[in-house]
Write a protein that holds these residues in place. Sequence first.
Motif, PDB file in Angstrom:
ATOM      1  N   MET A   1       0.875  -1.204   0.104  1.00 50.22           N
ATOM      2  CA  MET A   1      -0.055   0.024   0.063  1.00 50.22           C
ATOM      3  C   MET A   1       0.857   1.374  -0.071  1.00 50.22           C
ATOM      4  O   MET A   1       0.435   2.321   0.507  1.00 50.22           O
ATOM      5  N   THR A   2       2.011   0.983  -0.794  1.00 50.97           N
ATOM      6  CA  THR A   2       2.890   2.371  -0.682  1.00 50.97           C
ATOM      7  C   THR A   2       2.764   3.135  -2.056  1.00 50.97           C
ATOM      8  O   THR A   2       3.161   4.245  -2.297  1.00 50.97           O
TER       9      THR A   2
ATOM     10  N   MET B   1     -13.605   3.179  -2.107  1.00 49.59           N
ATOM     11  CA  MET B   1     -12.544   2.362  -1.520  1.00 49.59           C
ATOM     12  C   MET B   1     -11.602   3.144  -0.928  1.00 49.59           C
ATOM     13  O   MET B   1     -10.444   3.849  -1.220  1.00 49.59           O
ATOM     14  N   GLY B   2     -11.561   3.079   0.729  1.00 50.55           N
ATOM     15  CA  GLY B   2     -10.568   3.874   1.364  1.00 50.55           C
ATOM     16  C   GLY B   2      -9.296   3.006   1.841  1.00 50.55           C
ATOM     17  O   GLY B   2      -9.432   1.726   1.983  1.00 50.55           O
ATOM     18  N   MET B   3      -8.492   3.330   2.502  1.00 54.95           N
ATOM     19  CA  MET B   3      -7.195   2.869   2.775  1.00 54.95           C
ATOM     20  C   MET B   3      -7.250   1.849   3.954  1.00 54.95           C
ATOM     21  O   MET B   3      -6.793   0.659   3.856  1.00 54.95           O
ATOM     22  N   CYS B   4      -8.236   2.212   4.935  1.00 58.42           N
ATOM     23  CA  CYS B   4      -8.474   1.130   5.919  1.00 58.42           C
ATOM     24  C   CYS B   4      -9.098  -0.177   5.387  1.00 58.42           C
ATOM     25  O   CYS B   4      -8.764  -1.175   5.984  1.00 58.42           O
TER      26      CYS B   4
ATOM     27  N   ILE C   1      -3.126   4.900  -9.175  1.00 60.46           N
ATOM     28  CA  ILE C   1      -1.861   4.954  -9.121  1.00 60.46           C
ATOM     29  C   ILE C   1      -0.973   3.647  -9.477  1.00 60.46           C
ATOM     30  O   ILE C   1      -0.093   3.320 -10.252  1.00 60.46           O
ATOM     31  N   GLU C   2      -1.292   2.631  -8.633  1.00 61.27           N
ATOM     32  CA  GLU C   2      -0.877   1.153  -8.502  1.00 61.27           C
ATOM     33  C   GLU C   2      -1.232   0.539  -9.756  1.00 61.27           C
ATOM     34  O   GLU C   2      -0.313  -0.115 -10.694  1.00 61.27           O
ATOM     35  N   ALA C   3      -2.269   0.641 -10.218  1.00 55.73           N
ATOM     36  CA  ALA C   3      -2.696   0.132 -11.581  1.00 55.73           C
ATOM     37  C   ALA C   3      -1.979   0.546 -12.683  1.00 55.73           C
ATOM     38  O   ALA C   3      -1.560  -0.102 -13.659  1.00 55.73           O
TER      39      ALA C   3
END
Length: 284
Positions: free
Chosen positions: A157-158, A171-174, A221-223
Amino acid sequence: MATTLDQGLAPRLCIEEVRIAGHSQPIMLRSYRPAPDGTVLPIVLYFHGGGFTHGTLDDAEIAAATIARDTQAWVISVDYSLAPAFPFPAAPEDAYRAAQWAVANARAQRADPHRIGVAGHDAGGNLATCLAAIARDRGDIEISAQALLAPLLDPSMTRLADERKVTGSDMGMCECARSYRAYLPNASQRLHPYAAPLESRRLAGLPPALIASAEHDLLHIEAEKYAGELIAAGVPTEVTRHCKASHKGLATHPGALADVVTFFRKRLALVRPSGARGNKNLND
């Protein structure tokens, strides 16, 4: 044993369910097959979203039926095992068993076991690209294309977007962190290439990819980073970001699904030898 279901959403499709042996427990597959017209169909395995911990075949209904109907493909939606009851590697191994079942039953379904695509949304996008890697490494299943909708790719999750700058995110970080903790309870698993595709240094040899991201999604961003990594590894890759779309909404987004259909129609097209005419014969 297959059971014919209500056709409601897709009246031109034969929709059936079958239970097969999974990695840790029996799993259900839902088959979507266009009415036979003599054409040999490509195969697409589809994996629903739900953060590895929830989600059902019904959640995949719109995407799976759309791909089957508009691509003219035999689509198999996979009800893979869910965490925390069945953590990694149950889900990707279920995916692999579903692919093996598809190959074994292709002839009976007038489908081509050499033209297989994989697709998925959210956690299903992770499973689709990890299945492509497993198939490449084990060498007994040929996967020709992968389509990933808002995939979960980075357990560290960076590479999430700044929550303050992404409006309308669903879709939240938690929620994302809870999903990864349930699916990957051991910290060492969070670097495994079949769980963390974005950490893999072995992307060469994966099939051509379509990666769809959403404007209102912390994970876009990760996608898009994964798309760049695939391109750097020599994998033909297309990437699109859908405006006004959210993470969860991308699973049924008409524009995203239209892109998937176009991608599979191109990548899973039957290539005939020069001068050949007519459809491929399954008995050849």
